[in-house]
Design a protein around this motif. Structure first.
Motif, PDB file in Angstrom:
ATOM      1  N   MET A 130     -79.651   8.402  66.635  1.00 23.73           N
ATOM      2  CA  MET A 130     -78.358   7.655  66.450  1.00 23.73           C
ATOM      3  C   MET A 130     -78.455   6.802  65.439  1.00 23.73           C
ATOM      4  O   MET A 130     -79.632   5.777  65.141  1.00 23.73           O
ATOM      5  N   SER A 131     -77.318   6.591  64.448  1.00 27.21           N
ATOM      6  CA  SER A 131     -77.352   5.478  63.157  1.00 27.21           C
ATOM      7  C   SER A 131     -77.236   3.921  63.803  1.00 27.21           C
ATOM      8  O   SER A 131     -76.283   3.946  64.711  1.00 27.21           O
ATOM      9  N   SER A 132     -78.008   3.114  63.364  1.00 26.20           N
ATOM     10  CA  SER A 132     -77.787   1.643  63.905  1.00 26.20           C
ATOM     11  C   SER A 132     -77.359   1.014  62.828  1.00 26.20           C
ATOM     12  O   SER A 132     -77.594   0.939  61.444  1.00 26.20           O
ATOM     13  N   VAL A 133     -76.273   0.069  63.039  1.00 24.72           N
ATOM     14  CA  VAL A 133     -75.480  -0.852  62.070  1.00 24.72           C
ATOM     15  C   VAL A 133     -75.685  -2.188  62.785  1.00 24.72           C
ATOM     16  O   VAL A 133     -75.541  -2.728  63.905  1.00 24.72           O
ATOM     17  N   ALA A 134     -76.411  -3.024  61.838  1.00 24.90           N
ATOM     18  CA  ALA A 134     -76.645  -4.575  62.222  1.00 24.90           C
ATOM     19  C   ALA A 134     -75.563  -5.359  61.392  1.00 24.90           C
ATOM     20  O   ALA A 134     -75.512  -5.219  60.065  1.00 24.90           O
ATOM     21  N   LEU A 135     -74.812  -6.268  62.075  1.00 27.63           N
ATOM     22  CA  LEU A 135     -73.992  -7.165  61.358  1.00 27.63           C
ATOM     23  C   LEU A 135     -74.797  -8.585  61.109  1.00 27.63           C
ATOM     24  O   LEU A 135     -75.332  -9.075  62.187  1.00 27.63           O
ATOM     25  N   ALA A 136     -75.231  -8.760  59.812  1.00 27.32           N
ATOM     26  CA  ALA A 136     -75.759 -10.108  59.790  1.00 27.32           C
ATOM     27  C   ALA A 136     -74.662 -11.345  59.739  1.00 27.32           C
ATOM     28  O   ALA A 136     -73.799 -11.501  58.827  1.00 27.32           O
ATOM     29  N   VAL A 137     -74.988 -12.208  60.654  1.00 28.22           N
ATOM     30  CA  VAL A 137     -73.959 -13.388  60.712  1.00 28.22           C
ATOM     31  C   VAL A 137     -74.793 -14.748  60.512  1.00 28.22           C
ATOM     32  O   VAL A 137     -75.928 -15.096  60.514  1.00 28.22           O
ATOM     33  N   THR A 138     -73.824 -15.653  59.961  1.00 28.32           N
ATOM     34  CA  THR A 138     -74.342 -16.922  59.563  1.00 28.32           C
ATOM     35  C   THR A 138     -73.370 -18.009  59.737  1.00 28.32           C
ATOM     36  O   THR A 138     -72.324 -17.582  59.893  1.00 28.32           O
ATOM     37  N   ASP A 139     -73.601 -19.230  59.953  1.00 28.77           N
ATOM     38  CA  ASP A 139     -72.457 -20.370  59.999  1.00 28.77           C
ATOM     39  C   ASP A 139     -71.520 -20.118  59.033  1.00 28.77           C
ATOM     40  O   ASP A 139     -71.768 -19.879  57.821  1.00 28.77           O
ATOM     41  N   GLY A 140     -70.296 -20.264  59.145  1.00 29.36           N
ATOM     42  CA  GLY A 140     -69.358 -20.433  58.259  1.00 29.36           C
ATOM     43  C   GLY A 140     -68.690 -19.076  57.786  1.00 29.36           C
ATOM     44  O   GLY A 140     -68.025 -18.962  56.911  1.00 29.36           O
ATOM     45  N   VAL A 161     -64.624  -0.910  63.541  1.00 28.49           N
ATOM     46  CA  VAL A 161     -64.807   0.293  62.839  1.00 28.49           C
ATOM     47  C   VAL A 161     -66.045   1.129  63.523  1.00 28.49           C
ATOM     48  O   VAL A 161     -66.148   2.158  63.995  1.00 28.49           O
ATOM     49  N   PHE A 162     -67.160   0.231  63.518  1.00 27.53           N
ATOM     50  CA  PHE A 162     -68.516   0.979  63.875  1.00 27.53           C
ATOM     51  C   PHE A 162     -68.721   0.698  65.247  1.00 27.53           C
ATOM     52  O   PHE A 162     -69.709   1.351  65.952  1.00 27.53           O
ATOM     53  N   GLY A 163     -67.963  -0.166  66.017  1.00 32.67           N
ATOM     54  CA  GLY A 163     -68.403  -0.448  67.562  1.00 32.67           C
ATOM     55  C   GLY A 163     -67.623   0.648  68.606  1.00 32.67           C
ATOM     56  O   GLY A 163     -68.188   0.632  69.536  1.00 32.67           O
ATOM     57  N   SER A 164     -66.490   1.145  68.049  1.00 38.11           N
ATOM     58  CA  SER A 164     -65.995   2.073  68.959  1.00 38.11           C
ATOM     59  C   SER A 164     -66.126   3.491  68.488  1.00 38.11           C
ATOM     60  O   SER A 164     -65.337   3.749  67.330  1.00 38.11           O
ATOM     61  N   ALA A 165     -66.534   4.675  69.045  1.00 43.29           N
ATOM     62  CA  ALA A 165     -66.507   6.120  68.597  1.00 43.29           C
ATOM     63  C   ALA A 165     -64.939   6.602  68.833  1.00 43.29           C
ATOM     64  O   ALA A 165     -64.198   6.531  69.823  1.00 43.29           O
ATOM     65  N   PRO A 166     -64.081   7.444  67.781  1.00 47.85           N
ATOM     66  CA  PRO A 166     -63.208   7.974  67.947  1.00 47.85           C
ATOM     67  C   PRO A 166     -63.487   9.206  68.855  1.00 47.85           C
ATOM     68  O   PRO A 166     -64.351   9.790  68.851  1.00 47.85           O
ATOM     69  N   ASP A 167     -62.320   9.897  69.293  1.00 49.27           N
ATOM     70  CA  ASP A 167     -62.355  11.250  70.028  1.00 49.27           C
ATOM     71  C   ASP A 167     -62.983  12.192  69.161  1.00 49.27           C
ATOM     72  O   ASP A 167     -63.720  13.305  69.751  1.00 49.27           O
ATOM     73  N   ALA A 168     -62.772  12.421  67.855  1.00 48.93           N
ATOM     74  CA  ALA A 168     -62.987  13.265  67.031  1.00 48.93           C
ATOM     75  C   ALA A 168     -64.663  13.412  66.829  1.00 48.93           C
ATOM     76  O   ALA A 168     -65.207  14.331  66.336  1.00 48.93           O
ATOM     77  N   VAL A 169     -65.362  12.370  67.296  1.00 45.46           N
ATOM     78  CA  VAL A 169     -66.751  12.532  66.966  1.00 45.46           C
ATOM     79  C   VAL A 169     -67.558  13.534  67.833  1.00 45.46           C
ATOM     80  O   VAL A 169     -67.530  13.118  69.096  1.00 45.46           O
ATOM     81  N   PRO A 170     -68.025  14.653  67.382  1.00 43.79           N
ATOM     82  CA  PRO A 170     -68.776  15.634  68.281  1.00 43.79           C
ATOM     83  C   PRO A 170     -69.954  14.976  68.809  1.00 43.79           C
ATOM     84  O   PRO A 170     -70.693  15.517  69.741  1.00 43.79           O
ATOM     85  N   GLY A 171     -70.725  14.053  68.196  1.00 44.97           N
ATOM     86  CA  GLY A 171     -72.236  13.535  68.442  1.00 44.97           C
ATOM     87  C   GLY A 171     -72.286  12.168  68.662  1.00 44.97           C
ATOM     88  O   GLY A 171     -71.404  11.476  68.796  1.00 44.97           O
ATOM     89  N   PRO A 172     -73.393  11.383  68.450  1.00 44.81           N
ATOM     90  CA  PRO A 172     -73.766  10.284  68.574  1.00 44.81           C
ATOM     91  C   PRO A 172     -73.074   9.415  67.765  1.00 44.81           C
ATOM     92  O   PRO A 172     -72.810   9.566  66.513  1.00 44.81           O
ATOM     93  N   TRP A 173     -72.515   8.363  67.847  1.00 48.89           N
ATOM     94  CA  TRP A 173     -71.837   7.328  66.965  1.00 48.89           C
ATOM     95  C   TRP A 173     -73.022   6.084  66.490  1.00 48.89           C
ATOM     96  O   TRP A 173     -74.081   6.319  66.856  1.00 48.89           O
ATOM     97  N   TYR A 174     -72.380   4.883  66.418  1.00 52.80           N
ATOM     98  CA  TYR A 174     -73.158   3.878  65.758  1.00 52.80           C
ATOM     99  C   TYR A 174     -73.753   3.069  66.840  1.00 52.80           C
ATOM    100  O   TYR A 174     -73.155   2.657  67.587  1.00 52.80           O
ATOM    101  N   ASP A 175     -74.885   2.628  66.718  1.00 47.36           N
ATOM    102  CA  ASP A 175     -75.474   1.533  67.644  1.00 47.36           C
ATOM    103  C   ASP A 175     -75.356   0.355  66.966  1.00 47.36           C
ATOM    104  O   ASP A 175     -76.174   0.048  65.840  1.00 47.36           O
ATOM    105  N   VAL A 176     -74.383  -0.802  67.322  1.00 52.12           N
ATOM    106  CA  VAL A 176     -74.170  -1.697  66.330  1.00 52.12           C
ATOM    107  C   VAL A 176     -74.717  -3.105  67.259  1.00 52.12           C
ATOM    108  O   VAL A 176     -74.810  -3.083  68.742  1.00 52.12           O
ATOM    109  N   SER A 177     -75.313  -3.886  66.493  1.00 43.89           N
ATOM    110  CA  SER A 177     -75.818  -5.224  66.916  1.00 43.89           C
ATOM    111  C   SER A 177     -75.407  -6.380  65.981  1.00 43.89           C
ATOM    112  O   SER A 177     -75.105  -6.098  64.890  1.00 43.89           O
ATOM    113  N   VAL A 178     -75.413  -7.476  66.590  1.00 42.57           N
ATOM    114  CA  VAL A 178     -75.187  -8.716  65.969  1.00 42.57           C
ATOM    115  C   VAL A 178     -76.367  -9.719  65.634  1.00 42.57           C
ATOM    116  O   VAL A 178     -77.047  -9.923  66.613  1.00 42.57           O
ATOM    117  N   CYS A 179     -76.625  -9.760  64.349  1.00 40.15           N
ATOM    118  CA  CYS A 179     -78.087 -10.467  64.119  1.00 40.15           C
ATOM    119  C   CYS A 179     -78.016 -11.811  63.565  1.00 40.15           C
ATOM    120  O   CYS A 179     -77.227 -11.930  62.303  1.00 40.15           O
TER     121      CYS A 179
END
Length: 323
Positions: free
Chosen positions: A1-11, A23-41
């Motif tokens: 599974m591909s992982s997506v990390a959102l880099a956050v900071t003040d402001g 976009v990366f947090g919810s898989a559409p029905d059209a995806v046959p396999g794994p979607w993204y594993d999203v984290s906020v860092c």
């Protein structure tokens, strides 16, 4: 599974953060396999506007991600935090694909990831980005720039365009289009399209071109001309061109060619149809014409696109985006 990390900071800008998460947090029905594993860092709890966000992980998590997304922040006069810059650089050094949304480009530039590369940011801040980082080739006139492992976008709607572009690279055109339909946004706008567009898509049902776009999409197999589009829109060719430029940032013929190429990509991804059949289905007429336009636009011949997509995932187009 591909992982997506959102880099956050003040402001940071919450719209761009929300776009990426949606976009990366919810898989559409059209995806046959794994979607993204999203984290906020982030280094700590961060504030943006009146909101407070508690990250899932620290910034050291970025170097374990497949893709790192850096949203922008409101005050570009403030230098990006050194710990964020260092973490983004370390993530890229570890092999992550790094993409900035809007003024997040200032973080990538501070990390040295844009040196010698084309890049963009919100048009209001391109001058500052160029002045602060003279080794960056700042392009103020495009929606996004794809340099392979480093990508940058302009602001707001262009952030959505870049996120959908990443989904298209990872999962193909049909999946990216499914995500766009779920979010009720245009499935594709070229990275090379101008930022400063009066109306990126018709916002009202009474827009002069509101009925034309879906009419064309349903008839891509036909040999449509600018005159055909003008006749359908009940206006002169010159008047149509002005409306098209205001609504899409490009010409009717270029827009039509882009739709034909995207349809060809979908057919190459999803079917076993021959090149002659795909040329006919996309209004290209002949396999020779399809191969010429496809190779020039996408960067590889249709047959190579199909082989690469099916063996190792979607191929990447030219850095400047489809032209």
């Amino acid at each position: 599974m591909s992982s997506v990390a959102l880099a956050v900071t003040d402001g940071m800008l919450h719209f761009e953060l929300s776009v990426a998460y949606e976009v990366f947090g919810s898989a559409p029905d059209a995806v046959p396999g794994p979607w993204y594993d999203v984290s906020v860092c982030g280094a700590d709890a961060v504030r943006f506007g009146r909101f407070r966000l508690e990250p899932d992980h620290g910034l050291d998590r970025l170097r374990h991600a497949t893709t790192v997304i850096v949203p922008g922040w409101a005050d570009v006069d403030v230098r990006p935090p050194a710990e964020l810059v260092d973490a983004v650089r370390a993530a890229h050094d570890a092999g992550a694909r790094v993409a900035s949304l809007c003024t997040g480009a200032f973080v990538l530039a501070a990390a040295g990831l844009l040196d010698g590369k084309r890049a963009t940011t919100h048009w209001a801040h391109t001058g500052e980005l160029a002045a602060r980082h003279p080794r960056v080739e700042v392009d103020p006139d495009v929606l996004y720039v794809d340099n392979g492992s480093v990508l940058t976008s302009a602001g707001k709607a262009a952030a959505m365009d870049l996120c959908l572009h990443l989904v298209r690279l990872d999962h193909g055109s049909s999946v990216a289009n499914a995500v766009a339909r779920r979010l009720v946004v245009p499935p594709h706008r070229d990275g090379g399209q101008a930022q400063f567009v009066t109306a990126p898509v018709p916002a009202r049902d009474d827009h002069p071109l509101a009925g034309l776009f879906p009419w064309v999409i349903e008839r891509l197999d036909e040999p449509l001309t600018v005159e055909d589009l003008a006749r359908r829109a009940r206006m002169s060719s010159r008047h149509l061109g002005r409306h098209f430029k205001a609504a899409t940032g490009t010409t009717p013929l270029q827009w039509l060619l882009t739709q034909r190429i995207r349809r060809a990509q979908e057919l190459l991804e999803r079917t076993d149809d021959g090149i002659d059949a795909i040329a006919a289905a996309t209004g290209m007429g002949t396999a020779t014409t399809l191969r010429r336009h496809f190779n020039r636009t996408v960067g590889v011949p249709p047959d190579a696109y199909r082989r690469t997509f099916r063996s190792r995932g979607p191929v990447k187009g030219p850095a400047r985006g489809v032209k």
